[in-house]
Design a protein around this motif. Structure first.
Motif, PDB file in Angstrom:
ATOM      1  N   PRO A 377     -55.524-112.230  22.741  1.00 50.31           N
ATOM      2  CA  PRO A 377     -55.453-112.782  24.101  1.00 50.31           C
ATOM      3  C   PRO A 377     -56.504-112.213  25.057  1.00 50.31           C
ATOM      4  CG  PRO A 377     -53.785-111.105  23.831  1.00 50.31           C
ATOM      5  CD  PRO A 377     -54.452-111.248  22.489  1.00 50.31           C
ATOM      6  N   SER A 378     -57.157-111.069  24.670  1.00 53.99           N
ATOM      7  CA  SER A 378     -58.129-110.469  25.548  1.00 53.99           C
ATOM      8  C   SER A 378     -58.961-109.487  24.742  1.00 53.99           C
ATOM      9  CB  SER A 378     -57.435-109.748  26.718  1.00 53.99           C
ATOM     10  OG  SER A 378     -58.355-108.999  27.462  1.00 53.99           O
ATOM     11  N   ALA A 379     -60.128-109.130  25.268  1.00 54.41           N
ATOM     12  CA  ALA A 379     -60.968-108.145  24.596  1.00 54.41           C
ATOM     13  C   ALA A 379     -60.505-106.733  24.881  1.00 54.41           C
ATOM     14  CB  ALA A 379     -62.426-108.312  25.034  1.00 54.41           C
ATOM     15  N   GLU A 380     -59.468-106.577  25.719  1.00 58.29           N
ATOM     16  CA  GLU A 380     -58.879-105.265  26.000  1.00 58.29           C
ATOM     17  C   GLU A 380     -57.372-105.420  25.945  1.00 58.29           C
ATOM     18  OE1 GLU A 380     -58.481-102.678  29.966  1.00 58.29           O
ATOM     19  OE2 GLU A 380     -60.548-102.667  29.166  1.00 58.29           O
ATOM     20  N   PHE A 406     -67.891-108.317  10.745  1.00 66.52           N
ATOM     21  CA  PHE A 406     -68.473-106.979  10.819  1.00 66.52           C
ATOM     22  C   PHE A 406     -67.856-106.233  12.000  1.00 66.52           C
ATOM     23  CE2 PHE A 406     -71.480-109.901   8.994  1.00 66.52           C
ATOM     24  CZ  PHE A 406     -72.069-109.214   7.928  1.00 66.52           C
ATOM     25  N   ARG A 407     -67.645-104.903  11.756  1.00 65.86           N
ATOM     26  CA  ARG A 407     -67.203-104.033  12.850  1.00 65.86           C
ATOM     27  C   ARG A 407     -68.137-102.846  12.904  1.00 65.86           C
ATOM     28  NH1 ARG A 407     -61.460-101.936  12.223  1.00 65.86           N
ATOM     29  NH2 ARG A 407     -62.458-100.473  10.793  1.00 65.86           N
ATOM     30  N   ASN A 408     -68.719-102.630  14.072  1.00 61.88           N
ATOM     31  CA  ASN A 408     -69.705-101.558  14.261  1.00 61.88           C
ATOM     32  C   ASN A 408     -70.807-101.628  13.223  1.00 61.88           C
ATOM     33  OD1 ASN A 408     -68.092-100.652  16.396  1.00 61.88           O
ATOM     34  ND2 ASN A 408     -66.953 -99.244  15.073  1.00 61.88           N
ATOM     35  N   GLY A 409     -71.193-102.857  12.858  1.00 66.16           N
ATOM     36  CA  GLY A 409     -72.291-103.062  11.908  1.00 66.16           C
ATOM     37  C   GLY A 409     -71.885-103.024  10.441  1.00 66.16           C
ATOM     38  N   ALA A 432     -67.012-102.806  17.911  1.00 68.12           N
ATOM     39  CA  ALA A 432     -67.862-103.945  18.260  1.00 68.12           C
ATOM     40  C   ALA A 432     -67.878-104.904  17.082  1.00 68.12           C
ATOM     41  CB  ALA A 432     -69.261-103.473  18.601  1.00 68.12           C
ATOM     42  N   PHE A 433     -67.339-106.109  17.304  1.00 67.25           N
ATOM     43  CA  PHE A 433     -67.183-107.078  16.215  1.00 67.25           C
ATOM     44  C   PHE A 433     -68.263-108.153  16.283  1.00 67.25           C
ATOM     45  CE2 PHE A 433     -63.109-105.075  16.311  1.00 67.25           C
ATOM     46  CZ  PHE A 433     -62.600-105.166  15.021  1.00 67.25           C
ATOM     47  N   GLN A 434     -68.684-108.578  15.082  1.00 68.33           N
ATOM     48  CA  GLN A 434     -69.583-109.719  14.929  1.00 68.33           C
ATOM     49  C   GLN A 434     -69.064-110.594  13.803  1.00 68.33           C
ATOM     50  OE1 GLN A 434     -73.228-107.093  14.578  1.00 68.33           O
ATOM     51  NE2 GLN A 434     -74.150-108.870  15.589  1.00 68.33           N
ATOM     52  N   CYS A 435     -69.398-111.886  13.920  1.00 67.85           N
ATOM     53  CA  CYS A 435     -69.100-112.776  12.795  1.00 67.85           C
ATOM     54  C   CYS A 435     -70.372-113.528  12.418  1.00 67.85           C
ATOM     55  CB  CYS A 435     -67.969-113.742  13.122  1.00 67.85           C
ATOM     56  SG  CYS A 435     -68.423-115.033  14.308  1.00 67.85           S
ATOM     57  N   GLN A 436     -70.472-113.873  11.155  1.00 68.74           N
ATOM     58  CA  GLN A 436     -71.621-114.603  10.635  1.00 68.74           C
ATOM     59  C   GLN A 436     -71.125-115.899   9.997  1.00 68.74           C
ATOM     60  OE1 GLN A 436     -73.813-113.512   6.872  1.00 68.74           O
ATOM     61  NE2 GLN A 436     -75.394-112.939   8.378  1.00 68.74           N
ATOM     62  N   VAL A 437     -71.717-117.009  10.415  1.00 69.42           N
ATOM     63  CA  VAL A 437     -71.363-118.309   9.859  1.00 69.42           C
ATOM     64  C   VAL A 437     -72.467-118.697   8.878  1.00 69.42           C
ATOM     65  CG1 VAL A 437     -70.774-120.693  10.372  1.00 69.42           C
ATOM     66  CG2 VAL A 437     -70.260-118.909  12.029  1.00 69.42           C
ATOM     67  N   ARG A 438     -72.089-118.999   7.641  1.00 68.98           N
ATOM     68  CA  ARG A 438     -73.066-119.343   6.616  1.00 68.98           C
ATOM     69  C   ARG A 438     -72.713-120.678   5.994  1.00 68.98           C
ATOM     70  NH1 ARG A 438     -73.246-117.451   1.335  1.00 68.98           N
ATOM     71  NH2 ARG A 438     -71.641-115.917   1.836  1.00 68.98           N
ATOM     72  N   GLY A 439     -73.703-121.579   6.012  1.00 68.49           N
ATOM     73  CA  GLY A 439     -73.518-122.906   5.444  1.00 68.49           C
ATOM     74  C   GLY A 439     -74.729-123.332   4.638  1.00 68.49           C
ATOM     75  N   GLU A 447     -73.334-112.623  18.727  1.00 74.18           N
ATOM     76  CA  GLU A 447     -73.563-111.364  19.407  1.00 74.18           C
ATOM     77  C   GLU A 447     -72.364-110.450  19.204  1.00 74.18           C
ATOM     78  OE1 GLU A 447     -74.320-112.089  23.496  1.00 74.18           O
ATOM     79  OE2 GLU A 447     -76.327-112.904  23.174  1.00 74.18           O
ATOM     80  N   ALA A 448     -72.588-109.122  19.305  1.00 75.16           N
ATOM     81  CA  ALA A 448     -71.494-108.167  19.167  1.00 75.16           C
ATOM     82  C   ALA A 448     -70.598-108.222  20.392  1.00 75.16           C
ATOM     83  CB  ALA A 448     -72.046-106.758  18.974  1.00 75.16           C
ATOM     84  N   VAL A 449     -69.286-108.325  20.133  1.00 76.70           N
ATOM     85  CA  VAL A 449     -68.296-108.376  21.207  1.00 76.70           C
ATOM     86  C   VAL A 449     -67.342-107.204  21.014  1.00 76.70           C
ATOM     87  CG1 VAL A 449     -66.460-109.705  22.293  1.00 76.70           C
ATOM     88  CG2 VAL A 449     -68.475-110.870  21.355  1.00 76.70           C
ATOM     89  N   PRO A 450     -67.204-106.320  22.019  1.00 71.89           N
ATOM     90  CA  PRO A 450     -66.339-105.141  21.842  1.00 71.89           C
ATOM     91  C   PRO A 450     -64.861-105.496  21.988  1.00 71.89           C
ATOM     92  CG  PRO A 450     -67.349-105.101  24.011  1.00 71.89           C
ATOM     93  CD  PRO A 450     -67.943-106.280  23.286  1.00 71.89           C
ATOM     94  N   LEU A 451     -64.042-104.881  21.117  1.00 70.00           N
ATOM     95  CA  LEU A 451     -62.583-104.953  21.237  1.00 70.00           C
ATOM     96  C   LEU A 451     -62.096-103.553  21.579  1.00 70.00           C
ATOM     97  CD1 LEU A 451     -59.753-106.219  20.895  1.00 70.00           C
ATOM     98  CD2 LEU A 451     -59.921-105.655  18.435  1.00 70.00           C
TER      99      LEU A 451
END
Length: 554
Positions: A377-380, A406-409, A432-439, A447-451
Motif C-alpha cells: 500500500p505504500s513505500a513506507e 532485484f534488491r540492493n542490486g 532498494a527494489f528493481q524489476c526487469q521485464v524481458r520479452g 528505476e530503483a524504488v526504496p521500500l
C-alpha cells in the motif's frame, strides 16, 4: 441766468448749450460765462441783442462730450462786480459701456481641477445702464450672465476669458484674462501600448505650459518609486524595452504648490522569447510523463506541444486528446500529462509559442523507461504489513514476459508473475527494489524504488568490561536494531545514568556518555565498589520498545 440745450447728450455727437440773460447793461461790469468745460474740445461764442426785436445776452457752448463727462457739473454764471448768480447743469452723456473688466476669484494661488472659480464682468460706466452680458472663452461664446461661476473646474476650462457688456448704444469689451488650471496629465506618444523597440515619449502636461509665467519643475515616478527630477517635462525612450513597462506618474511644482498626474500604464508588447520546455517522468505509482512549457511574451502567446511533429496539446483551439492525455493551461503556460507512459511515448518533444508579433520554439528528447515499479500500500510500511510490489511492463499483452526482481542490486528471483509479495513484511525485507521485464523484443529495467519497513527495537546488545591499565575504567556499551532510530537510556536501579536524547547531564563527573545511531557508550572513570550493580539499557521508538540488562562487577 437760464440754460437751454437738452437734457441729455450723446457721446461723439456735437451739442450746443446756451446760457442767457433777458437783460443787457451797457457800460457796466456785467459778465456772462460758462465754467467747468474743457476748452480743448469745446468753444464758446457770445451774442448781445439790443433792438426792437428784443433785449438779451446769450453765451453758447458748443462741442462734443465723452463718457468721462457723464455726471459732470457745468455752471452758467453772471456777475456784476462782486455780485454773482449762477445756474448748474449736470451733464447726462449717453454712451456705451466703458472700462469693462474681468475680475477673477481666487486671484492668487494655483487653481486645481475640481476647484470653484468665479469670473465677474465689471463695468466702469454705462448710460443707459447695461442691458446684457456675454462671455467668451478663446473667442467662443459661452454664457450670458454677469457673474460666471465654474464649479468643479476641469482642464478644459483653461483659457483666455473676456466679457462684453451691452446697452442701447453699443458694446463694451474687456481685455482678456487667462484662467490657468494647474492640473497635471501624462500623455504617451505614440500611445500607452507600444511595440518593443519603438521610440516612445511620456509628456507631463499642464494646460498653458508653454505660456506659464514661471518655471516649472517635474518629478517622475515609476511604480511609485522616484525616477528623475528636473525642468524637462518629457521622459524619452529612444527604443523602449520590456523592462520599461510599468506605471508612470509625474508631479509638477511651481512657487504656489504642486500637482500629481494620474498614473499611466506603459505597456510594451513583444514576441515570445525562447520557451522553457521541461520533461519529467515519474515511474513510481503509475508511470506518468509531464511535459511543461512556459514562455515570456506580451500579449500572451498561444502554446502548442508536439511529439515528432504530431500535435498533442494546445492552449488555443481544442485538440482531440487521447484517453491517456490530460492538459491544463494558464497565461503563457501549458502542461501535458501522459499516463501509463511507455517506450511509445519517447521521442522529440517541441513547444511552439506564437502571438501577433512573432513566434519561438524549443525542443527536447524524452527517453522513456518501459518498466516501472509500484509498491502497495505504500513505500513506507510498518513491520507485519502485507506488501505487494508490481512490475509495470511495456503494455504489450501479446506475449507473456518474464519478470526478474532485484534488491540492493542482488537478484532475488525470476518468474512470469509481475508481482513480488510479502504477506507479512519484516525489517530485513527493506531495501532498494528493481524489476526487469524481458520479452522477445528485449528487456528493460525499472528505476530503483526504496521500500522502508518500520519496526520496533530488537533485543538490545548490552556489554560491559573493565580496563585497569592507567587507572580503573568501566565501559558499558548498548546497541540496538530498529527503524526509525531508537532512543536509548541506561539505568541503574531507578537512576538514569545516561541517554541519547532528552536527559539531564550525568550526576557524576566520572561518567562520560557518547552516542551515535542506535548506539550508546558510557565510560566510568576511577571505578569503585559502589559502581557495581545491574545496569539496564532501554530502547524505544514509535513502533515499540525493548530492554537488556548486565551485571557490572568492579
Amino acid at each position: 441766468p437760464s440754460v437751454t440745450g437738452g437734457q441729455e447728450q450723446t457721446e461723439g455727437q456735437r451739442s450746443t448749450l446756451e446760457c442767457s440773460t433777458p437783460y443787457v447793461c451797457p457800460g457796466s461790469d456785467l459778465v456772462l460765462r460758462w465754467q467747468g468745460f474743457d476748452p480743448r474740445v469745446s468753444e464758446v461764442s457770445g451774442h448781445v441783442q439790443l433792438d426792437t426785436g428784443g433785449v438779451g445776452q446769450r453765451l453758447t457752448l458748443s462741442g462734443s462730450f465723452s463718457w468721462k463727462d457723464h455726471s459732470k457739473k457745468l455752471l452758467c454764471e453772471v456777475s456784476d462786480g462782486s455780485k454773482r448768480a449762477s445756474t448748474e447743469l449736470v451733464l447726462r452723456v449717453r454712451h456705451s459701456p466703458k472700462d469693462t473688466q474681468v475680475w477673477l476669484s481666487p486671484s492668487s494661488g494655483n487653481i486645481g481641477a475640481g476647484d470653484t472659480v468665479t469670473l465677474s464682468c465689471e463695468v466702469g460706466s454705462s448710460h443707459p445702464p447695461v442691458s446684457g452680458y456675454r462671455w467668451y472663452r478663446d473667442g467662443v461664446a459661452m454664457a450670458t450672465e454677469r457673474v460666471l461661476v465654474l464649479r468643479g473646474v476641469r482642464r478644459e476650462d483653461h483659457g483666455r476669458y473676456r466679457c462684453e457688456a451691452q446697452n442701447a448704444l453699443g458694446t463694451g469689451a474687456s481685455p482678456p484674462v487667462t484662467l490657468r488650471v494647474f492640473s497635471a496629465e501624462i500623455l504617451a506618444s505614440p500611445g500607452a501600448e507600444v511595440r518593443e523597440g519603438t521610440a516612445t515619449t511620456l509628456s507631463c502636461d499642464v494646460p498653458g505650459r508653454e505660456g506659464h509665467p514661471e518655471a516649472l519643475s517635474y518629478t517622475w515616478f515609476k511604480n511609485s518609486a522616484w525616477l528623475k527630477e528636473g525642468p524637462a517635462h518629457t521622459l524619452l525612450f529612444p527604443a523602449v524595452t520590456a523592462a520599461d513597462a510599468g506605471s508612470y506618474s509625474c508631479q509638477v511644482t511651481n512657487s504656489q504648490g504642486s500637482d500629481t498626474a494620474q498614473a499611466v500604464t506603459l505597456s510594451v508588447t513583444y514576441p515570445p522569447r525562447i520557451p522553457t520546455l521541461t520533461l519529467f517522468q515519474e515511474t513510481q505509482g503509475g508511470r506518468l510523463v509531464v511535459v511543461l512549457c512556459a514562455v515570456d511574451s506580451h500579449p500572451p502567446a498561444t502554446l502548442a506541444i508536439d511529439r515528432d511533429g504530431a500535435m498533442l496539446a494546445t492552449s488555443g483551439a481544442e485538440v482531440t486528446l487521447g484517453q491517456r492525455l490530460g492538459v491544463t493551461s494558464s497565461r503563457n503556460s501549458l502542461r501535458l500529462e501522459i499516463r501509463d507512459a511507455g517506450p511509445r511515448d519517447g521521442g522529440k518533444y517541441g513547444c511552439t509559442a506564437s502571438n501577433a508579433l512573432g513566434n519561438a520554439s524549443a525542443t527536447k528528447v524524452l527517453v522513456t523507461r518501459g518498466a516501472g515499479l509500484r509498491i502497495q500500500p505504500s513505500a513506507e510500511v510498518a513491520e507485519g504489513t502485507a506488501v505487494t510490489l508490481t512490475c509495470l511492463g511495456t503494455g504489450d499483452t501479446a506475449e507473456q514476459p518474464l519478470y526478474a526482481w532485484f534488491r540492493n542490486g542482488r537478484r532475488l528471483r525470476e518468474s512470469s508473475s509481475p508481482t513480488l509479495e510479502f504477506p507479512s513484511v519484516r525489517g530485513d525485507d527493506a531495501g532498494a527494489f528493481q524489476c526487469q521485464v524481458r520479452g522477445r523484443n528485449g528487456s528493460d529495467t525499472s528505476e530503483a524504488v526504496p521500500l522502508r519497513v518500520l519496526y520496533a527495537p530488537r533485543q538490545p546488545v548490552l556489554s560491559s568490561f573493565l580496563q585497569s591499565r592507567g587507572g580503573r575504567l568501566g565501559i558499558l556499551q548498548c546497541s540496538v536494531e530498529s527503524d526509525p532510530e531508537s532512543s536509548l537510556t541506561l539505568r541503574r536501579g531507578d537512576d538514569v545514568v545516561a541517554c541519547t536524547r532528552g536527559c539531564p547531564q550525568a550526576t557524576s563527573a566520572r561518567v562520560r556518555a557518547t552516542s551515535s545511531y542506535n548506539s550508546l557508550r558510557v565510560e566510568i572513570r576511577d571505578v569503585v565498589v559502589e559502581d557495581e550493580g545491574v545496569y539496564v539499557c532501554q530502547a524505544g521508538n514509535s513502533q515499540g520498545s525493548a530492554s537488556a540488562a548486565v551485571d557490572f562487577k568492579a
